[in-house]
Design a protein around this motif. Structure first.
Motif, PDB file in Angstrom:
ATOM      1  N   GLU A  31      -8.216  -8.137   2.417  1.00 34.48           N
ATOM      2  CA  GLU A  31      -8.740  -6.996   3.164  1.00 34.48           C
ATOM      3  C   GLU A  31      -7.631  -6.205   3.844  1.00 34.48           C
ATOM      4  O   GLU A  31      -6.691  -6.789   4.396  1.00 34.48           O
ATOM      5  CB  GLU A  31      -9.696  -7.493   4.252  1.00 34.48           C
ATOM      6  CG  GLU A  31     -10.899  -8.266   3.742  1.00 34.48           C
ATOM      7  CD  GLU A  31     -12.087  -7.357   3.498  1.00 34.48           C
ATOM      8  OE1 GLU A  31     -11.915  -6.125   3.553  1.00 34.48           O
ATOM      9  OE2 GLU A  31     -13.182  -7.889   3.264  1.00 34.48           O
ATOM     10  N   PRO A  32      -7.725  -4.889   3.863  1.00 38.00           N
ATOM     11  CA  PRO A  32      -6.804  -4.125   4.700  1.00 38.00           C
ATOM     12  C   PRO A  32      -7.100  -4.393   6.175  1.00 38.00           C
ATOM     13  O   PRO A  32      -8.268  -4.545   6.558  1.00 38.00           O
ATOM     14  CB  PRO A  32      -7.109  -2.670   4.339  1.00 38.00           C
ATOM     15  CG  PRO A  32      -8.494  -2.685   3.792  1.00 38.00           C
ATOM     16  CD  PRO A  32      -8.675  -4.024   3.143  1.00 38.00           C
ATOM     17  N   TRP A 193      -3.327   4.681   6.613  1.00 40.04           N
ATOM     18  CA  TRP A 193      -3.217   4.080   5.278  1.00 40.04           C
ATOM     19  C   TRP A 193      -1.783   4.117   4.764  1.00 40.04           C
ATOM     20  O   TRP A 193      -1.378   3.231   3.984  1.00 40.04           O
ATOM     21  CB  TRP A 193      -4.134   4.810   4.296  1.00 40.04           C
ATOM     22  CG  TRP A 193      -5.584   4.773   4.664  1.00 40.04           C
ATOM     23  CD1 TRP A 193      -6.344   5.808   5.117  1.00 40.04           C
ATOM     24  CD2 TRP A 193      -6.455   3.639   4.616  1.00 40.04           C
ATOM     25  NE1 TRP A 193      -7.632   5.393   5.358  1.00 40.04           N
ATOM     26  CE2 TRP A 193      -7.731   4.070   5.062  1.00 40.04           C
ATOM     27  CE3 TRP A 193      -6.285   2.305   4.250  1.00 40.04           C
ATOM     28  CZ2 TRP A 193      -8.826   3.216   5.144  1.00 40.04           C
ATOM     29  CZ3 TRP A 193      -7.370   1.440   4.336  1.00 40.04           C
ATOM     30  CH2 TRP A 193      -8.616   1.900   4.779  1.00 40.04           C
ATOM     31  N   MET A 198      -1.215  -0.553   0.033  1.00 41.92           N
ATOM     32  CA  MET A 198      -2.537  -0.305  -0.532  1.00 41.92           C
ATOM     33  C   MET A 198      -2.761  -0.973  -1.891  1.00 41.92           C
ATOM     34  O   MET A 198      -3.884  -1.299  -2.258  1.00 41.92           O
ATOM     35  CB  MET A 198      -2.778   1.197  -0.630  1.00 41.92           C
ATOM     36  CG  MET A 198      -2.864   1.896   0.717  1.00 41.92           C
ATOM     37  SD  MET A 198      -4.280   1.332   1.684  1.00 41.92           S
ATOM     38  CE  MET A 198      -5.629   2.055   0.742  1.00 41.92           C
ATOM     39  N   TYR A 201      -4.542  -4.766  -1.891  1.00 41.54           N
ATOM     40  CA  TYR A 201      -5.882  -5.129  -1.440  1.00 41.54           C
ATOM     41  C   TYR A 201      -6.839  -5.247  -2.614  1.00 41.54           C
ATOM     42  O   TYR A 201      -6.738  -4.499  -3.594  1.00 41.54           O
ATOM     43  CB  TYR A 201      -6.374  -4.113  -0.407  1.00 41.54           C
ATOM     44  CG  TYR A 201      -5.426  -4.002   0.762  1.00 41.54           C
ATOM     45  CD1 TYR A 201      -5.141  -5.121   1.548  1.00 41.54           C
ATOM     46  CD2 TYR A 201      -4.780  -2.805   1.064  1.00 41.54           C
ATOM     47  CE1 TYR A 201      -4.241  -5.045   2.595  1.00 41.54           C
ATOM     48  CE2 TYR A 201      -3.874  -2.728   2.114  1.00 41.54           C
ATOM     49  CZ  TYR A 201      -3.607  -3.852   2.875  1.00 41.54           C
ATOM     50  OH  TYR A 201      -2.716  -3.788   3.904  1.00 41.54           O
ATOM     51  N   GLN A 215      -9.563  -3.911  -7.931  1.00 46.25           N
ATOM     52  CA  GLN A 215      -8.593  -3.033  -7.289  1.00 46.25           C
ATOM     53  C   GLN A 215      -8.618  -1.672  -7.967  1.00 46.25           C
ATOM     54  O   GLN A 215      -8.940  -1.587  -9.157  1.00 46.25           O
ATOM     55  CB  GLN A 215      -7.184  -3.638  -7.387  1.00 46.25           C
ATOM     56  CG  GLN A 215      -7.033  -4.944  -6.613  1.00 46.25           C
ATOM     57  CD  GLN A 215      -5.665  -5.583  -6.825  1.00 46.25           C
ATOM     58  OE1 GLN A 215      -5.306  -5.904  -7.955  1.00 46.25           O
ATOM     59  NE2 GLN A 215      -4.936  -5.771  -5.733  1.00 46.25           N
ATOM     60  N   TYR A 217      -8.933  -1.123  -3.685  1.00 46.88           N
ATOM     61  CA  TYR A 217      -9.990  -1.504  -2.745  1.00 46.88           C
ATOM     62  C   TYR A 217      -9.589  -1.080  -1.335  1.00 46.88           C
ATOM     63  O   TYR A 217      -8.408  -1.074  -0.986  1.00 46.88           O
ATOM     64  CB  TYR A 217     -10.183  -3.021  -2.788  1.00 46.88           C
ATOM     65  CG  TYR A 217     -11.039  -3.596  -1.685  1.00 46.88           C
ATOM     66  CD1 TYR A 217     -12.409  -3.357  -1.646  1.00 46.88           C
ATOM     67  CD2 TYR A 217     -10.483  -4.382  -0.680  1.00 46.88           C
ATOM     68  CE1 TYR A 217     -13.196  -3.888  -0.638  1.00 46.88           C
ATOM     69  CE2 TYR A 217     -11.266  -4.921   0.328  1.00 46.88           C
ATOM     70  CZ  TYR A 217     -12.618  -4.672   0.342  1.00 46.88           C
ATOM     71  OH  TYR A 217     -13.392  -5.202   1.342  1.00 46.88           O
ATOM     72  N   ALA A 218     -10.578  -0.713  -0.547  1.00 46.74           N
ATOM     73  CA  ALA A 218     -10.328  -0.371   0.857  1.00 46.74           C
ATOM     74  C   ALA A 218     -11.561  -0.701   1.690  1.00 46.74           C
ATOM     75  O   ALA A 218     -12.655  -0.925   1.154  1.00 46.74           O
ATOM     76  CB  ALA A 218      -9.970   1.111   1.007  1.00 46.74           C
ATOM     77  N   LEU A 270      -8.985   8.287   0.484  1.00 41.49           N
ATOM     78  CA  LEU A 270      -8.941   7.025  -0.258  1.00 41.49           C
ATOM     79  C   LEU A 270      -9.157   7.245  -1.753  1.00 41.49           C
ATOM     80  O   LEU A 270      -8.489   6.628  -2.589  1.00 41.49           O
ATOM     81  CB  LEU A 270      -9.989   6.059   0.295  1.00 41.49           C
ATOM     82  CG  LEU A 270      -9.698   5.496   1.689  1.00 41.49           C
ATOM     83  CD1 LEU A 270     -10.909   4.753   2.230  1.00 41.49           C
ATOM     84  CD2 LEU A 270      -8.478   4.579   1.648  1.00 41.49           C
ATOM     85  N   TYR A 274      -5.402   7.426  -3.215  1.00 46.32           N
ATOM     86  CA  TYR A 274      -5.174   6.019  -3.538  1.00 46.32           C
ATOM     87  C   TYR A 274      -6.034   5.511  -4.688  1.00 46.32           C
ATOM     88  O   TYR A 274      -5.926   4.338  -5.063  1.00 46.32           O
ATOM     89  CB  TYR A 274      -5.388   5.155  -2.289  1.00 46.32           C
ATOM     90  CG  TYR A 274      -4.412   5.474  -1.187  1.00 46.32           C
ATOM     91  CD1 TYR A 274      -3.091   5.052  -1.254  1.00 46.32           C
ATOM     92  CD2 TYR A 274      -4.807   6.224  -0.076  1.00 46.32           C
ATOM     93  CE1 TYR A 274      -2.191   5.353  -0.239  1.00 46.32           C
ATOM     94  CE2 TYR A 274      -3.909   6.522   0.947  1.00 46.32           C
ATOM     95  CZ  TYR A 274      -2.600   6.083   0.852  1.00 46.32           C
ATOM     96  OH  TYR A 274      -1.713   6.386   1.850  1.00 46.32           O
ATOM     97  N   VAL A 276      -9.187   4.776  -4.858  1.00 48.09           N
ATOM     98  CA  VAL A 276     -10.119   3.716  -4.481  1.00 48.09           C
ATOM     99  C   VAL A 276     -11.471   3.908  -5.153  1.00 48.09           C
ATOM    100  O   VAL A 276     -12.033   5.003  -5.149  1.00 48.09           O
ATOM    101  CB  VAL A 276     -10.281   3.661  -2.949  1.00 48.09           C
ATOM    102  CG1 VAL A 276     -11.470   2.796  -2.544  1.00 48.09           C
ATOM    103  CG2 VAL A 276      -8.999   3.142  -2.310  1.00 48.09           C
ATOM    104  N   LEU A 279     -15.281  -0.013  -2.147  1.00 47.17           N
ATOM    105  CA  LEU A 279     -15.200   0.309  -0.729  1.00 47.17           C
ATOM    106  C   LEU A 279     -16.156  -0.554   0.075  1.00 47.17           C
ATOM    107  O   LEU A 279     -17.310  -0.729  -0.307  1.00 47.17           O
ATOM    108  CB  LEU A 279     -15.538   1.793  -0.515  1.00 47.17           C
ATOM    109  CG  LEU A 279     -15.427   2.348   0.903  1.00 47.17           C
ATOM    110  CD1 LEU A 279     -13.988   2.289   1.397  1.00 47.17           C
ATOM    111  CD2 LEU A 279     -15.948   3.785   0.949  1.00 47.17           C
TER     112      LEU A 279
END
Length: 505
Positions: A31-32, A193, A198, A201, A215, A217-218, A270, A274, A276, A279
């Motif tokens: 986890e972040p 972030w 990143m 995660y 992945q 993931y955030a 995100l 990134y 993502v 979520l």
């Protein structure tokens, strides 16, 4: 030591191996550190420089973490003792304590602050037991900011740093409380972030059933706090002193929001920067305020994002007019705190929904095309063997797509912990004993059963559920045989339990 050029380092201590044992290898999420990311934004917006050391994601030992802090050489190092769910703060303490000690061994002059839910619940004990210079009694934002200012000015006068606990010789000093941060969007609009690794995660295995990539993931918050008062929950512990400072009545919990527009700005970043797809909405209670929930759903639907989201709800907070939009926005999983099959057991811990609502809510979520992760607590105070068997039977009957069986635990900051201390009930000897999956896990005994009986039943229930033929057949139909094999692999991990050393589980 070189001259200091950095104001603050925030440390997310490594803890996955201690907490999850063999489950940490490839099943649990990475986890972040959401709270560290929020704190970094808050401090940076006040004009101070900050870095984050995510020892958990980078798999750093305590000594390696301390070495990285020494390289950065900040005025202040804050070790963030927050977990990724309300019960997660205390089990982070062993990792946090090890990092404190390692930092002080490498550089005794480095100033260290402990901040987070556990230390806010037990500030004096944390100060006395750990190798930290300071402890934040509340959520820590103003404390951290004012402490940096004090240290940069020479550190001789700490009396004006609100929410601070510290030692003056052999005497414990505590300053007046700091209020809660209310201007979230102005002062702490989102997570830093750019300071996080990143690419490291990953989502939980169940979040990506059906051969989805885990992945990128955030996780993020859209609200802080919870208006409910379940006696086993400690989520409000870092907020209580700040609530009192703002004039809240003792039985009123704060519940703060970022606007749907601000949340969408975070999701835009995100997704577009990134990449993502997976979520997690980290809110303790996301599905509650219709305007807030539907505003976020509308934003995601308008953008056409292909997201795989999970979020928490109560059995009694999901409204019919939310379900379609939740699914269309990508909320594929709803986490429901069902907790226990017994109305009497639930009422005793102030989990006050009605028995008939359980099946109705589960059916509504399923009919909307969403999956369910249901959470159960084995060993609440009024539990006995009959009610625990009924909870297992309910889980088998509902046949949710994934479940978590937790042991009843008296977490510091919860009403159950206060009651256990007042009555002299046995509690874990170390903070790792509060981990649900740890070697020395020690649940709170019930009014009728011992800790060992509770833990034995919890571990048995896990095996019964995940080896149930009806459940596995359903998973095969929904997600495919490969997911069934993942579940079998998961169930093959038998947790080592000190408390059950002489018991076959």
């Amino acid at each position: 030591m070189s001259q200091k050029s950095l104001d603050l380092v925030l440390v997310n201590p490594a803890n996955r191996k201690q907490i999850y044992q063999s489950l940490s290898t490839n099943l649990s999420a990475i986890e972040p550190p959401v709270w560290a990311g929020l704190m970094a934004t808050f401090v940076r917006n006040k004009g101070f420089s900050v870095q984050i050391v995510d020892a958990c994601a980078d798999e750093l030992t305590a000594d390696e973490t301390a070495a990285r802090v020494a390289e950065l050489n900040p005025f202040l190092t804050a070790i963030v003792v927050y977990g990724h769910h309300p019960s997660g703060s205390t089990q982070v303490m062993p990792g946090a304590g090890s990092v404190c000690t390692a930092i002080k061994q490498q550089d005794p002059k480095q100033k260290v602050l402990l901040v987070g839910g556990h230390v806010a619940a037990l500030p004096e004990r944390s100060l006395r037991e750990e190798d930290a210079d300071f402890v934040a009694a509340g959520e820590g934002l103003y404390t951290m900011l004012e402490l940096i200012e004090a240290l940069k000015s020479g550190g001789t006068d700490l009396t004006k740093v609100r929410g601070l606990w510290y030692m003056d010789g052999d005497k414990v000093k505590v300053n007046r409380a700091a209020p809660l941060l209310m201007a979230l969007e102005k002062e702490m609009p989102g997570i830093a972030w750019d300071l996080l690794p990143m690419e490291k995660y990953r989502a939980h295995n169940w979040h990506c059933f059906g051969d989805r990539d885990r992945q990128p993931y955030a996780a993020l918050y859209t609200t802080l706090g919870c208006p409910f008062h379940c006696s086993y929950c400690c989520i409000q512990s870092p907020f209580k002193s700040g609530e009192e400072k703002l004039g809240y009545k003792k039985m009123i919990n704060s519940y703060r929001f970022w606007s749907p527009q601000r949340v969408m700005e975070e999701i835009d970043l995100l997704v577009n920067k990134y990449g993502v797809k997976n979520l997690k909405i980290s809110d303790e209670m996301f599905v509650l305020n219709p305007k807030h929930v539907l505003g976020i759903c509308d934003g995601i639907i308008e953008r056409g994002y292909d997201l795989n989201i999970w979020a928490c709800a109560r059995v009694d907070t999901i409204r019919d007019d939310m379900l379609d939009k939740l699914k269309r926005a990508g909320f594929n999983w709803m986490a429901l705190g069902i907790e226990n099959a017994s109305q009497k057991v639930r009422d005793d811990v102030q989990k006050g929904y009605k028995q008939e609502e359980i099946h109705g809510t589960v059916n509504k979520i399923r009919n909307a095309g969403m999956y369910i992760i249901s959470n159960y607590i084995i060993g609440l105070p009024e539990d006995d063997l009959e009610t625990m068997e009924a909870t297992l039977d309910l889980a088998l009957d509902l046949k949710c797509d994934f479940i978590s069986f937790y042991s009843g635990m008296a977490y510091p900051g919860s009403a159950l912990y206060d009651k256990a201390v007042e009555e002299g009930l046995p509690l874990p000897e170390s903070w790792t004993g509060y981990s649900q999956h740890g070697f020395d896990t020690m649940p709170l005994g019930t009014n009728y059963l011992s800790s060992a009986q509770v833990l034995e039943f919890r571990d048995k229930a896990f095996q019964v559920y995940y080896n149930n033929p009806g459940y596995l057949e359903m998973i095969a139909r929904k997600f495919g045989q490969e997911t069934v094999e993942q579940i079998r692999q998961m169930a093959s991990h038998k947790l080592e339990r000190k408390l059950l050393a002489k018991v076959s589980v």
